[in-house]
Design an enzyme around this catalytic site. Structure first.
Site, PDB file in Angstrom:
ATOM      1  N   CYS A  52      34.333  25.481  40.040  1.00  0.00           N
ATOM      2  CA  CYS A  52      35.072  24.452  39.307  1.00  0.00           C
ATOM      3  C   CYS A  52      36.566  24.803  39.286  1.00  0.00           C
ATOM      4  O   CYS A  52      36.946  25.971  39.314  1.00  0.00           O
ATOM      5  CB  CYS A  52      34.548  24.347  37.874  1.00  0.00           C
ATOM      6  SG  CYS A  52      35.301  22.986  36.935  1.00  0.00           S
ATOM      7  N   ASP A  54      38.432  24.542  36.826  1.00  0.00           N
ATOM      8  CA  ASP A  54      38.758  24.999  35.474  1.00  0.00           C
ATOM      9  C   ASP A  54      39.537  26.325  35.498  1.00  0.00           C
ATOM     10  O   ASP A  54      39.105  27.298  36.130  1.00  0.00           O
ATOM     11  CB  ASP A  54      37.452  25.165  34.679  1.00  0.00           C
ATOM     12  CG  ASP A  54      37.687  25.328  33.192  1.00  0.00           C
ATOM     13  OD1 ASP A  54      38.414  26.266  32.804  1.00  0.00           O
ATOM     14  OD2 ASP A  54      37.156  24.518  32.415  1.00  0.00           O
ATOM     15  N   ARG A  56      39.805  28.559  33.489  1.00  0.00           N
ATOM     16  CA  ARG A  56      39.147  29.708  32.854  1.00  0.00           C
ATOM     17  C   ARG A  56      38.128  30.380  33.757  1.00  0.00           C
ATOM     18  O   ARG A  56      37.456  31.325  33.347  1.00  0.00           O
ATOM     19  CB  ARG A  56      38.475  29.253  31.552  1.00  0.00           C
ATOM     20  CG  ARG A  56      39.447  28.696  30.529  1.00  0.00           C
ATOM     21  CD  ARG A  56      38.727  27.932  29.438  1.00  0.00           C
ATOM     22  NE  ARG A  56      38.086  26.715  29.964  1.00  0.00           N
ATOM     23  CZ  ARG A  56      37.369  25.865  29.229  1.00  0.00           C
ATOM     24  NH1 ARG A  56      37.181  26.116  27.952  1.00  0.00           N
ATOM     25  NH2 ARG A  56      36.830  24.791  29.774  1.00  0.00           N
ATOM     26  N   HIS A 108      29.913  26.401  35.475  1.00  0.00           N
ATOM     27  CA  HIS A 108      30.177  27.160  34.236  1.00  0.00           C
ATOM     28  C   HIS A 108      29.742  26.331  33.046  1.00  0.00           C
ATOM     29  O   HIS A 108      29.907  25.112  33.025  1.00  0.00           O
ATOM     30  CB  HIS A 108      31.648  27.571  34.134  1.00  0.00           C
ATOM     31  CG  HIS A 108      32.599  26.429  33.965  1.00  0.00           C
ATOM     32  ND1 HIS A 108      33.170  26.097  32.758  1.00  0.00           N
ATOM     33  CD2 HIS A 108      33.069  25.514  34.853  1.00  0.00           C
ATOM     34  CE1 HIS A 108      33.961  25.043  32.923  1.00  0.00           C
ATOM     35  NE2 HIS A 108      33.914  24.660  34.180  1.00  0.00           N
ATOM     36  N   CYS A 111      31.517  23.039  30.873  1.00  0.00           N
ATOM     37  CA  CYS A 111      32.337  22.358  31.890  1.00  0.00           C
ATOM     38  C   CYS A 111      32.720  20.952  31.418  1.00  0.00           C
ATOM     39  O   CYS A 111      31.852  20.133  31.117  1.00  0.00           O
ATOM     40  CB  CYS A 111      31.564  22.284  33.208  1.00  0.00           C
ATOM     41  SG  CYS A 111      32.505  21.510  34.543  1.00  0.00           S
TER      42      CYS A 111
HETATM   43 CO    CO Z   1      34.339  22.832  34.914  1.00  0.00          CO
END
Ligand code: CO
Length: 216
Positions: A52, A54, A56, A108, A111
């Site tokens: 992803c 993302d 993080r 994750h 998400c």
């Molecule tokens: Co995500």
């Protein structure tokens, strides 16, 4: 001039990041003087990461790999859509040219893409991108509806999405052709926890057609 970055009148920006970069490069060279020189010649990663976007979930950092050790493709909700030319280009290059041995599909928990796919809110183009997740959600609606708590339901959907993407990757002709010519290649499904920093191996590793058929 909000970004101030246009030459020749732009003022220097993001100095903190540039300073970080210089310190990082210096540390690398201090620990291993030949580090960058070696990487200039070629990359020979053993892994392709499909994860992803993302912020993080930084791919290399999570699994402790250096530059040169992992080929990375990231998009919202770690999808591997069989019509997406960007993903397919990465996949073919990784399999045919780099000859990676492992493809890691890494979702994750928590998400935002997974949540946005099913919360009914309209956001725009991203609703189309997330469509495959709504299909996964629909196909597994009986299992998912039986999970009372929303957080747990979304976490299960994260897992089911990863399993679907593992199937997409393993069903791809580039991967199947690699197996047909005897190339060693496994596709794995993991989900990363933002809360603990630990990955959960979903145990859906596929290393050939037989295992793909067993994936159900
Ligand atoms: Co995500």
């Amino acid at each position: 001039m909000p970004c101030g970055g246009w030459a020749p009148y732009g003022r220097p920006m993001l100095d903190d990041l540039k300073a970080n970069n210089r310190a990082w490069a210096e540390d690398k060279v201090a620990a291993d003087p030949g580090f960058f020189k070696r990487l200039v010649g070629q990359q020979a990663p053993q892994y392709l990461w499909i994860g992803c976007s993302d912020s993080r979930v930084p791919a290399n950092e999570i699994v402790g790999l250096d530059p040169g050790e992992m080929f990375v493709h990231r998009n919202v909700a770690n999808l591997a859509p069989p019509q997406d030319a960007n993903y397919l280009s990465v996949l073919q290059f990784a399999v045919d040219v780099l000859k990676v041995k492992h493809i890691l599909v890494v979702g994750h928990y928590g998400c935002g893409g997974i949540r946005a796919a099913v919360d009914g809110e309209r956001l725009g183009l991203i609703d189309h991108w997330l469509h495959p997740i709504r299909e996964v959600n629909h196909e597994h609606r009986h299992e998912l509806e039986a999970i009372g708590e929303e957080k747990a339901r979304l976490e299960r959907l994260c897992e089911l999405n990863v399993i679907r993407q593992v199937r997409n990757v393993a069903s791809d002709v580039f991967v199947q052709d690699a197996w047909a010519r005897g190339q060693e290649l496994c596709v794995h499904g993991w989900v990363y926890s933002l809360e603990t920093g630990i990955v959960n191996d979903l145990g859906v590793t596929v290393g050939g057609l037989e295992e793909l058929n067993k994936l159900g």
